[in-house]
Write a protein that holds these residues in place. Structure first.
Motif, PDB file in Angstrom:
ATOM      1  N   GLU A  88     -47.332  -6.826   0.723  1.00 50.25           N
ATOM      2  CA  GLU A  88     -45.888  -6.983   0.548  1.00 50.25           C
ATOM      3  C   GLU A  88     -45.546  -8.412   0.934  1.00 50.25           C
ATOM      4  OE1 GLU A  88     -43.001  -3.774   1.855  1.00 50.25           O
ATOM      5  OE2 GLU A  88     -42.514  -5.383   3.257  1.00 50.25           O
ATOM      6  N   LEU A  89     -44.852  -9.126   0.038  1.00 51.47           N
ATOM      7  CA  LEU A  89     -44.591 -10.539   0.299  1.00 51.47           C
ATOM      8  C   LEU A  89     -43.259 -10.941  -0.301  1.00 51.47           C
ATOM      9  CD1 LEU A  89     -47.213 -12.372  -1.996  1.00 51.47           C
ATOM     10  CD2 LEU A  89     -46.009 -10.294  -2.492  1.00 51.47           C
ATOM     11  N   THR A  90     -42.767 -12.101   0.108  1.00 51.32           N
ATOM     12  CA  THR A  90     -41.489 -12.582  -0.420  1.00 51.32           C
ATOM     13  C   THR A  90     -41.725 -13.309  -1.738  1.00 51.32           C
ATOM     14  OG1 THR A  90     -41.684 -14.710   0.683  1.00 51.32           O
ATOM     15  CG2 THR A  90     -40.572 -12.938   1.908  1.00 51.32           C
ATOM     16  N   GLY A  91     -40.645 -13.473  -2.494  1.00 51.55           N
ATOM     17  CA  GLY A  91     -40.719 -14.235  -3.728  1.00 51.55           C
ATOM     18  C   GLY A  91     -41.189 -15.662  -3.477  1.00 51.55           C
ATOM     19  N   ALA A  92     -40.797 -16.218  -2.345  1.00 52.79           N
ATOM     20  CA  ALA A  92     -41.183 -17.600  -2.026  1.00 52.79           C
ATOM     21  C   ALA A  92     -42.701 -17.706  -1.861  1.00 52.79           C
ATOM     22  CB  ALA A  92     -40.467 -18.062  -0.758  1.00 52.79           C
ATOM     23  N   VAL A  93     -43.296 -16.736  -1.184  1.00 49.07           N
ATOM     24  CA  VAL A  93     -44.755 -16.764  -0.981  1.00 49.07           C
ATOM     25  C   VAL A  93     -45.465 -16.533  -2.319  1.00 49.07           C
ATOM     26  CG1 VAL A  93     -46.702 -15.614   0.164  1.00 49.07           C
ATOM     27  CG2 VAL A  93     -44.599 -16.077   1.433  1.00 49.07           C
ATOM     28  N   LEU A  94     -44.891 -15.664  -3.129  1.00 50.43           N
ATOM     29  CA  LEU A  94     -45.471 -15.406  -4.448  1.00 50.43           C
ATOM     30  C   LEU A  94     -45.456 -16.686  -5.301  1.00 50.43           C
ATOM     31  CD1 LEU A  94     -46.621 -13.369  -6.464  1.00 50.43           C
ATOM     32  CD2 LEU A  94     -44.282 -12.742  -7.075  1.00 50.43           C
ATOM     33  N   ARG A  95     -44.346 -17.413  -5.238  1.00 50.66           N
ATOM     34  CA  ARG A  95     -44.232 -18.667  -5.990  1.00 50.66           C
ATOM     35  C   ARG A  95     -45.301 -19.668  -5.502  1.00 50.66           C
ATOM     36  NH1 ARG A  95     -39.780 -20.294  -8.842  1.00 50.66           N
ATOM     37  NH2 ARG A  95     -38.430 -18.812  -7.767  1.00 50.66           N
ATOM     38  N   GLU A  96     -45.466 -19.708  -4.175  1.00 50.44           N
ATOM     39  CA  GLU A  96     -46.470 -20.601  -3.580  1.00 50.44           C
ATOM     40  C   GLU A  96     -47.875 -20.217  -4.072  1.00 50.44           C
ATOM     41  OE1 GLU A  96     -48.028 -21.798   0.855  1.00 50.44           O
ATOM     42  OE2 GLU A  96     -46.149 -20.675   0.746  1.00 50.44           O
ATOM     43  N   ALA A  97     -48.104 -18.902  -4.167  1.00 48.60           N
ATOM     44  CA  ALA A  97     -49.408 -18.414  -4.640  1.00 48.60           C
ATOM     45  C   ALA A  97     -49.642 -18.839  -6.093  1.00 48.60           C
ATOM     46  CB  ALA A  97     -49.494 -16.895  -4.498  1.00 48.60           C
ATOM     47  N   LEU A  98     -48.619 -18.730  -6.916  1.00 49.36           N
ATOM     48  CA  LEU A  98     -48.764 -19.121  -8.325  1.00 49.36           C
ATOM     49  C   LEU A  98     -48.984 -20.633  -8.438  1.00 49.36           C
ATOM     50  CD1 LEU A  98     -45.994 -16.865  -9.932  1.00 49.36           C
ATOM     51  CD2 LEU A  98     -48.478 -16.572 -10.123  1.00 49.36           C
ATOM     52  N   GLU A  99     -48.262 -21.396  -7.635  1.00 51.27           N
ATOM     53  CA  GLU A  99     -48.472 -22.855  -7.626  1.00 51.27           C
ATOM     54  C   GLU A  99     -49.934 -23.170  -7.290  1.00 51.27           C
ATOM     55  OE1 GLU A  99     -46.928 -25.418  -8.558  1.00 51.27           O
ATOM     56  OE2 GLU A  99     -44.768 -25.026  -8.536  1.00 51.27           O
ATOM     57  N   HIS A 100     -50.441 -22.469  -6.284  1.00 48.49           N
ATOM     58  CA  HIS A 100     -51.856 -22.663  -5.930  1.00 48.49           C
ATOM     59  C   HIS A 100     -52.756 -22.257  -7.093  1.00 48.49           C
ATOM     60  CE1 HIS A 100     -55.627 -22.737  -3.832  1.00 48.49           C
ATOM     61  NE2 HIS A 100     -55.835 -21.488  -4.184  1.00 48.49           N
ATOM     62  N   GLY A 101     -52.397 -21.153  -7.731  1.00 49.10           N
ATOM     63  CA  GLY A 101     -53.216 -20.629  -8.824  1.00 49.10           C
ATOM     64  C   GLY A 101     -53.415 -21.630  -9.955  1.00 49.10           C
ATOM     65  N   VAL A 102     -52.397 -22.433 -10.245  1.00 50.58           N
ATOM     66  CA  VAL A 102     -52.501 -23.393 -11.356  1.00 50.58           C
ATOM     67  C   VAL A 102     -52.832 -24.801 -10.865  1.00 50.58           C
ATOM     68  CG1 VAL A 102     -50.937 -22.049 -12.817  1.00 50.58           C
ATOM     69  CG2 VAL A 102     -49.992 -23.887 -11.403  1.00 50.58           C
ATOM     70  N   SER A 103     -53.132 -24.937  -9.570  1.00 51.26           N
ATOM     71  CA  SER A 103     -53.321 -26.284  -9.012  1.00 51.26           C
ATOM     72  C   SER A 103     -54.662 -26.906  -9.401  1.00 51.26           C
ATOM     73  CB  SER A 103     -53.203 -26.227  -7.477  1.00 51.26           C
ATOM     74  OG  SER A 103     -54.254 -25.429  -6.944  1.00 51.26           O
ATOM     75  N   GLY A 104     -55.600 -26.085  -9.855  1.00 48.40           N
ATOM     76  CA  GLY A 104     -56.905 -26.649 -10.215  1.00 48.40           C
ATOM     77  C   GLY A 104     -57.271 -26.368 -11.657  1.00 48.40           C
ATOM     78  N   VAL A 105     -56.246 -26.163 -12.472  1.00 52.90           N
ATOM     79  CA  VAL A 105     -56.502 -25.717 -13.844  1.00 52.90           C
ATOM     80  C   VAL A 105     -57.274 -26.756 -14.659  1.00 52.90           C
ATOM     81  CG1 VAL A 105     -54.230 -26.485 -14.707  1.00 52.90           C
ATOM     82  CG2 VAL A 105     -55.421 -24.591 -15.844  1.00 52.90           C
ATOM     83  N   GLU A 106     -57.040 -28.035 -14.383  1.00 56.27           N
ATOM     84  CA  GLU A 106     -57.734 -29.068 -15.159  1.00 56.27           C
ATOM     85  C   GLU A 106     -59.224 -29.132 -14.838  1.00 56.27           C
ATOM     86  OE1 GLU A 106     -55.525 -29.239 -12.581  1.00 56.27           O
ATOM     87  OE2 GLU A 106     -54.601 -31.202 -12.857  1.00 56.27           O
ATOM     88  N   ASP A 107     -59.603 -28.601 -13.668  1.00 57.82           N
ATOM     89  CA  ASP A 107     -61.020 -28.586 -13.285  1.00 57.82           C
ATOM     90  C   ASP A 107     -61.661 -27.210 -13.490  1.00 57.82           C
ATOM     91  OD1 ASP A 107     -60.643 -31.209 -12.340  1.00 57.82           O
ATOM     92  OD2 ASP A 107     -59.937 -30.421 -10.406  1.00 57.82           O
ATOM     93  N   GLY A 108     -60.947 -26.295 -14.113  1.00 54.12           N
ATOM     94  CA  GLY A 108     -61.499 -24.949 -14.328  1.00 54.12           C
ATOM     95  C   GLY A 108     -61.737 -24.195 -13.035  1.00 54.12           C
ATOM     96  N   GLN A 109     -60.840 -24.356 -12.068  1.00 57.84           N
ATOM     97  CA  GLN A 109     -61.017 -23.684 -10.779  1.00 57.84           C
ATOM     98  C   GLN A 109     -60.789 -22.172 -10.927  1.00 57.84           C
ATOM     99  OE1 GLN A 109     -61.980 -25.048  -7.821  1.00 57.84           O
ATOM    100  NE2 GLN A 109     -62.257 -27.028  -8.837  1.00 57.84           N
ATOM    101  N   GLY A 110     -61.605 -21.395 -10.193  1.00 51.99           N
ATOM    102  CA  GLY A 110     -61.565 -19.932 -10.292  1.00 51.99           C
ATOM    103  C   GLY A 110     -60.294 -19.303  -9.784  1.00 51.99           C
ATOM    104  N   ARG A 111     -59.460 -20.080  -9.133  1.00 57.33           N
ATOM    105  CA  ARG A 111     -58.213 -19.538  -8.571  1.00 57.33           C
ATOM    106  C   ARG A 111     -57.182 -19.191  -9.646  1.00 57.33           C
ATOM    107  NH1 ARG A 111     -56.843 -25.594  -6.373  1.00 57.33           N
ATOM    108  NH2 ARG A 111     -59.026 -25.347  -5.769  1.00 57.33           N
TER     109      ARG A 111
END
Ligand SMILES: [Zn+2]
Length: 500
Positions: free
Chosen positions: A381-404
């Protein structure tokens, strides 16, 4: 030999007499306990150690008692095929005499549990589980085992968290731990129990509460937290056998009748041992049965469970940079299994690196090849703010093909990878509505990501509703999802939009 004496508020008390008549000699009781054993692999070793300890006990005139602390019929790949029947058969071969219900006993629904209980030749006991106000079918209340005139009382308890950890039906209720224990202990004391054992599936916290709040519970044989433990403070005893049959917790109690101020009283002294099973030579008969199940499992894994009506791309470059049908499937399955608002699967957890054309038949092995890590699903269970932070992290390595990179369910988002890391997410909706930073959401993800793996450290601040120990197998959830529907029909449908 076996009789029901009288009805108490919660259940009948069963009385078993093992020998008699009463002797004046001390009684030596050897309790062999383990718990949280849901994978068949160790059965041969567990059987060998228990057989050896039982014969050693008998050789010195002691009474052996084999108990189990719950969680047996799920989760495992084999349970996905035979609904846990193989574990009941192995538990019988291993020699379990009394088992309490764990939360995982309810993973596969009430009907499956009823069938498993009915086919068990050992006793399932739990004093706080009811179905439509009655004791759960086949599950027994407190027990008195009369050993040479000493009355050993035994009762079971099951964590009330099972309500949200597993899938009990609407008629199943879990009574309060302390109240149920008080009632069971009262019944046992009234019948003259000399020594009282609680077989408890709830973890150390509730077990300590039990010894603190319920007088006359002498020994708690635990489970649920998968900790191998011996705790003794001179009065209370808490014992646990770890998990997967790696340890057998052996508690030896010597009871004696002594005269105290003109009255006879029973006194007891304990000794403890944690026996590792790792070095044991497996019992050949049990091992043969395990091998037969393993062969059946292998065959079952190759069976077709459904087909895909859409192309599914699990190639590394795709799964780590864009929405994919297989990613949607994994996220949908974990969200559905847990009833969460959102599902999130890290692309790096999907490893098949292949393309399944539309029309491809899927087997269990297909799913296991894609999800090889044996992860379980957690619910946070988490807040929308933490979820947004998680998504930001998720796309933070997209140019390097990161598994996140996140594959998602119940959620849509857009991102622009040309923007700096941390401000790439441009729009998020949950259930069709814009993400509210202050609102609370529930998230299903694998236990690796949920505990901060792949850099998702922000998820560690989320409240854990279902932890990795209590969660179902992710691959099993995907298999169930495909098997139930027969066809995977959800393709790429605009959950993730890349703007750059
Ligand atoms: Zn459990």
């Amino acid at each position: 030999m076996f009789s029901f004496l009288r009805t108490f508020a919660f259940a009948l008390v069963a009385v078993v007499t093992l020998a008699g008549p009463a002797a004046a000699e001390p009684l030596k009781l050897v309790i062999l306990h383990f718990n949280d054993w849901d994978k068949m692999d160790n059965a041969g070793k567990v059987a060998a150690v228990i057989a050896q300890e039982k014969s050693a006990a008998k050789a010195e005139g002691a009474f052996p008692l084999v108990t189990y602390g719950g969680d047996m019929i799920s989760p495992s790949l084999m349970s996905g095929i035979d609904k846990g029947a193989h574990m009941i058969a192995l538990a019988e071969m291993v020699g379990i005499q009394y088992a309490t219900l764990g939360n995982h006993e309810f993973d596969l629904g009430d009907e499956v549990l009823k069938a498993r209980v009915a086919e068990s030749d050992f006793a399932w006991i739990s004093s706080n589980v009811t179905l439509d106000g009655q004791p759960f079918p086949g599950v027994q209340g407190p027990q008195i085992i009369d050993m040479n005139g000493y009355k050993i009382g035994l009762f079971g308890l099951t964590t009330p968290d099972t309500t949200f950890l597993a899938s009990p039906g609407p008629g199943v209720a879990f009574a309060d731990y302390t109240e149920a224990a008080t009632s069971a202990v009262g019944a046992l004391k009234e019948l003259g129990a000399d020594f009282i054992i609680a077989l408890s599936h709830a973890g150390e916290g509730p077990d300590r509460e039990l010894t603190r709040l319920v007088k006359d519970v002498d020994l708690v044989l635990g489970g649920h937290d998968e900790v191998a433990r011996i705790y003794y403070d001179g009065r209370d005893m808490l014992v646990g056998g770890g998990a997967e049959g790696e340890f057998i917790a052996k508690t030896t109690i010597t009871l004696d009748k002594v005269e105290k101020r003109g009255k006879m009283a029973v006194v007891w002294t304990p000794t403890f041992d944690l026996i590792a099973t790792g070095g044991a030579t497996p019992d050949p008969t049990v091992q043969q049965q395990v091998d037969a199940y393993a062969a059946a499992l292998d065959q079952g894994l190759g069976q077709v469970i459904g087909k895909t009506a859409v192309e599914m791309d699990t190639r590394r470059a795709a799964i780590r940079s864009q929405e994919t049908a297989f990613g949607n499937l994994v996220a949908d399955a974990s969200r559905t299994a847990t009833g969460a608002d959102i599902g999130l699967a890290n692309g790096g957890g999907i490893r098949g690196d292949t393309v399944y054309p539309a029309g491809t038949e899927l087997t269990r092995k297909t799913i296991l090849t894609e999800l090889p890590f044996g992860n379980s699903t957690v619910k946070l269970e988490l807040t929308g703010a933490v979820l947004r932070e998680a998504l930001e992290h998720g796309v933070s390595g997209v140019e390097d093909g990161q598994g996140r990179f996140p594959q998602v369910s119940g959620l849509t988002f857009s991102f622009d990878a040309s923007k700096p890391v941390g401000s790439r997410i441009t729009e998020v909706t949950v259930g069709g509505k814009p993400l509210d930073d202050n609102a609370t959401y529930t998230l299903a993800t694998n236990d690796y990501v949920g505990s901060g793996g792949d850099g998702y450290g922000m998820l560690r601040q989320a409240k854990v509703l279902i932890d990795g120990i209590s969660g179902g197998l992710l691959a099993g959830q995907v298999i169930d999802y495909v098997e139930t529907r027969g066809t995977v029909s959800t393709g790429v449908e605009g959950r993730i939009t890349r703007l750059d």
